[in-house]
Design a protein around this motif. Sequence first.
Motif, PDB file in Angstrom:
ATOM      1  N   ASP A   1     -19.000  17.891   3.025  1.00  0.00           N
ATOM      2  CA  ASP A   1     -18.158  18.906   3.663  1.00  0.00           C
ATOM      3  C   ASP A   1     -18.221  18.817   5.184  1.00  0.00           C
ATOM      4  N   LYS A   2     -19.396  18.555   5.732  1.00  0.00           N
ATOM      5  CA  LYS A   2     -19.522  18.404   7.194  1.00  0.00           C
ATOM      6  C   LYS A   2     -18.730  17.193   7.682  1.00  0.00           C
ATOM      7  N   TRP A   3     -18.785  16.087   6.940  1.00  0.00           N
ATOM      8  CA  TRP A   3     -18.043  14.891   7.324  1.00  0.00           C
ATOM      9  C   TRP A   3     -16.540  15.116   7.222  1.00  0.00           C
ATOM     10  N   LEU A   4     -16.096  15.765   6.156  1.00  0.00           N
ATOM     11  CA  LEU A   4     -14.667  16.027   5.996  1.00  0.00           C
ATOM     12  C   LEU A   4     -14.146  16.928   7.107  1.00  0.00           C
ATOM     13  N   GLU A   5     -14.939  17.919   7.501  1.00  0.00           N
ATOM     14  CA  GLU A   5     -14.551  18.779   8.623  1.00  0.00           C
ATOM     15  C   GLU A   5     -14.465  17.970   9.920  1.00  0.00           C
ATOM     16  N   LEU A   6     -15.411  17.103  10.145  1.00  0.00           N
ATOM     17  CA  LEU A   6     -15.405  16.247  11.331  1.00  0.00           C
ATOM     18  C   LEU A   6     -14.175  15.335  11.336  1.00  0.00           C
ATOM     19  N   PHE A   7     -13.853  14.750  10.187  1.00  0.00           N
ATOM     20  CA  PHE A   7     -12.653  13.913  10.090  1.00  0.00           C
ATOM     21  C   PHE A   7     -11.401  14.720  10.428  1.00  0.00           C
ATOM     22  N   ARG A   8     -11.312  15.957   9.879  1.00  0.00           N
ATOM     23  CA  ARG A   8     -10.144  16.800  10.172  1.00  0.00           C
ATOM     24  C   ARG A   8     -10.024  17.073  11.664  1.00  0.00           C
ATOM     25  N   GLU A   9     -11.133  17.396  12.303  1.00  0.00           N
ATOM     26  CA  GLU A   9     -11.138  17.669  13.748  1.00  0.00           C
ATOM     27  C   GLU A   9     -10.657  16.461  14.548  1.00  0.00           C
ATOM     28  N   CYS A  10     -11.004  15.272  14.079  1.00  0.00           N
ATOM     29  CA  CYS A  10     -10.650  14.043  14.799  1.00  0.00           C
ATOM     30  C   CYS A  10      -9.287  13.490  14.375  1.00  0.00           C
ATOM     31  N   GLY A  11      -8.649  14.120  13.408  1.00  0.00           N
ATOM     32  CA  GLY A  11      -7.359  13.646  12.937  1.00  0.00           C
ATOM     33  C   GLY A  11      -7.450  12.364  12.126  1.00  0.00           C
ATOM     34  N   ILE A  12      -8.574  12.167  11.449  1.00  0.00           N
ATOM     35  CA  ILE A  12      -8.799  10.966  10.642  1.00  0.00           C
ATOM     36  C   ILE A  12      -8.635  11.314   9.169  1.00  0.00           C
ATOM     37  N   SER A  13      -7.901  10.485   8.454  1.00  0.00           N
ATOM     38  CA  SER A  13      -7.718  10.660   7.016  1.00  0.00           C
ATOM     39  C   SER A  13      -8.574   9.635   6.284  1.00  0.00           C
ATOM     40  N   PRO A  14      -9.686  10.055   5.689  1.00  0.00           N
ATOM     41  CA  PRO A  14     -10.528   9.101   4.953  1.00  0.00           C
ATOM     42  C   PRO A  14      -9.766   8.424   3.819  1.00  0.00           C
ATOM     43  N   GLU A  15      -8.798   9.125   3.240  1.00  0.00           N
ATOM     44  CA  GLU A  15      -8.015   8.563   2.141  1.00  0.00           C
ATOM     45  C   GLU A  15      -7.249   7.322   2.591  1.00  0.00           C
ATOM     46  N   PHE A  16      -6.803   7.317   3.843  1.00  0.00           N
ATOM     47  CA  PHE A  16      -6.076   6.159   4.365  1.00  0.00           C
ATOM     48  C   PHE A  16      -6.937   4.899   4.287  1.00  0.00           C
ATOM     49  N   TYR A  17      -8.212   5.038   4.551  1.00  0.00           N
ATOM     50  CA  TYR A  17      -9.115   3.890   4.540  1.00  0.00           C
ATOM     51  C   TYR A  17      -9.671   3.591   3.155  1.00  0.00           C
ATOM     52  N   ALA A  18      -9.853   4.610   2.336  1.00  0.00           N
ATOM     53  CA  ALA A  18     -10.552   4.412   1.072  1.00  0.00           C
ATOM     54  C   ALA A  18      -9.644   4.275  -0.147  1.00  0.00           C
ATOM     55  N   ASN A  19      -8.489   4.911  -0.149  1.00  0.00           N
ATOM     56  CA  ASN A  19      -7.731   5.032  -1.390  1.00  0.00           C
ATOM     57  C   ASN A  19      -6.380   4.331  -1.414  1.00  0.00           C
ATOM     58  N   ARG A  20      -6.003   3.661  -0.379  1.00  0.00           N
ATOM     59  CA  ARG A  20      -4.671   3.049  -0.381  1.00  0.00           C
ATOM     60  C   ARG A  20      -4.757   1.589  -0.797  1.00  0.00           C
ATOM     61  N   ARG A  21      -3.670   1.112  -1.337  1.00  0.00           N
ATOM     62  CA  ARG A  21      -3.579  -0.304  -1.675  1.00  0.00           C
ATOM     63  C   ARG A  21      -3.191  -1.054  -0.408  1.00  0.00           C
ATOM     64  N   ARG A  22      -3.896  -2.099  -0.117  1.00  0.00           N
ATOM     65  CA  ARG A  22      -3.676  -2.851   1.120  1.00  0.00           C
ATOM     66  C   ARG A  22      -2.768  -4.051   0.877  1.00  0.00           C
ATOM     67  N   SER A  23      -2.023  -4.400   1.909  1.00  0.00           N
ATOM     68  CA  SER A  23      -1.147  -5.561   1.866  1.00  0.00           C
ATOM     69  C   SER A  23      -1.990  -6.816   2.109  1.00  0.00           C
ATOM     70  N   PHE A  24      -1.610  -7.915   1.459  1.00  0.00           N
ATOM     71  CA  PHE A  24      -2.372  -9.149   1.628  1.00  0.00           C
ATOM     72  C   PHE A  24      -2.237  -9.738   3.026  1.00  0.00           C
ATOM     73  N   ASP A  25      -1.173  -9.413   3.736  1.00  0.00           N
ATOM     74  CA  ASP A  25      -1.022  -9.957   5.089  1.00  0.00           C
ATOM     75  C   ASP A  25      -1.675  -9.067   6.143  1.00  0.00           C
ATOM     76  N   GLU A  26      -2.244  -7.956   5.726  1.00  0.00           N
ATOM     77  CA  GLU A  26      -2.947  -7.062   6.636  1.00  0.00           C
ATOM     78  C   GLU A  26      -4.274  -7.697   7.071  1.00  0.00           C
TER      79      GLU A  26
END
Length: 103
Positions: free
Chosen positions: A21-46
């Motif tokens: 919960d502390k980390w999620l609050e910190l991410f929200r404050e910084c405008g960071i979406s952990p889901e973007f890094y952890a849960n998305r399918r990545r392109s092979f050319d990325e």
Amino acid sequence: MELALERGFHFDGWGECFDLDKWLELFRECGISPEFYANRRRSFDEVLPWDHIDYGVTKEFLINECKKAYSNQTTFNCREKCSNCGAAKWKGGVCVEKRKNMV
């Protein structure tokens, strides 16, 4: 990370010190979406976070392995047959298949 340090986060790799919960609050404050890094399918050319590491296995091989996994296919175990991953070329490495024939 600097803000986490300022807030006194420490030893967060240890289960008893980690507070999601502390980390999620910190991410929200910084405008960071952990889901973007952890849960998305990545392109092979990325450019992937580990692309700068040279471990011998080619990116093309890993892409093909990923595609095979999505289509429920497997690759031979290296002890059964070389799959040409590229590791045998890394720093003069010897493929398991070739080593087996040398014994």
